[in-house]
Design a protein around this motif. Structure first.
Motif, PDB file in Angstrom:
ATOM      1  N   TYR A   1       0.827  -1.206   0.000  1.00 27.48           N
ATOM      2  CA  TYR A   1       0.000   0.000   0.000  1.00 27.48           C
ATOM      3  C   TYR A   1       0.862   1.256   0.000  1.00 27.48           C
TER       4      TYR A   1
ATOM      5  N   PHE B   1       2.265   1.655  -3.425  1.00 24.31           N
ATOM      6  CA  PHE B   1       1.216   2.057  -4.348  1.00 24.31           C
ATOM      7  C   PHE B   1       0.870   3.537  -4.168  1.00 24.31           C
ATOM      8  N   SER B   2       0.833   3.980  -2.898  1.00 25.13           N
ATOM      9  CA  SER B   2       0.509   5.377  -2.614  1.00 25.13           C
ATOM     10  C   SER B   2       1.601   6.328  -3.081  1.00 25.13           C
TER      11      SER B   2
ATOM     12  N   VAL C   1       5.168  -1.970  -7.930  1.00 25.72           N
ATOM     13  CA  VAL C   1       4.150  -2.397  -6.966  1.00 25.72           C
ATOM     14  C   VAL C   1       3.749  -3.848  -7.221  1.00 25.72           C
ATOM     15  N   SER C   2       3.553  -4.225  -8.460  1.00 22.43           N
ATOM     16  CA  SER C   2       3.102  -5.591  -8.750  1.00 22.43           C
ATOM     17  C   SER C   2       4.165  -6.620  -8.383  1.00 22.43           C
TER      18      SER C   2
END
Length: 98
Positions: free
Chosen positions: A62, A65-66, A72-73
């Motif tokens: 998270y 991602f933020s 991220v993946s």
């Protein structure tokens, strides 16, 4: 060379004599019972560690991602894979040894 061969023969013969004494089957049965009694708490511990790893991984994914990180993946797959590995390893060990 002869000394090494004599020492090896004496060691093996003393090991055979020590195995011949006592009730070996009772010892093996006791050891099996003791080892089997550890698997239930160990399985629960591995599941708890998997839950903690999942929570930590969720927070880290998270935060990446933020912040807009492009990996991220890859990070999510690594954390998810670690959680799945812990659950599968605990299940396989439990089914294999019990």
């Amino acid at each position: 060379m002869k000394k090494r061969a004599i020492f090896t023969i004496l060691s093996l013969s003393s090991a055979l004599v020590s195995f011949a004494q006592g009730n070996g089957l009772a010892g093996i049965t006791d050891a099996t019972t003791m080892v089997s009694s550890y698997f239930e708490p160990l399985t629960g511990l591995i599941y708890a560690i998997g839950a903690v790893v999942g929570l930590i991984g969720g927070v880290r994914v998270y935060s990446k991602f933020s912040s807009g990180d492009p990996d991220v993946s890859k990070t999510a797959a690594a954390w998810f894979g670690a959680c799945i590995f812990l659950v599968v390893a605990a299940t396989v060990l439990r089914s294999f040894f019990l």
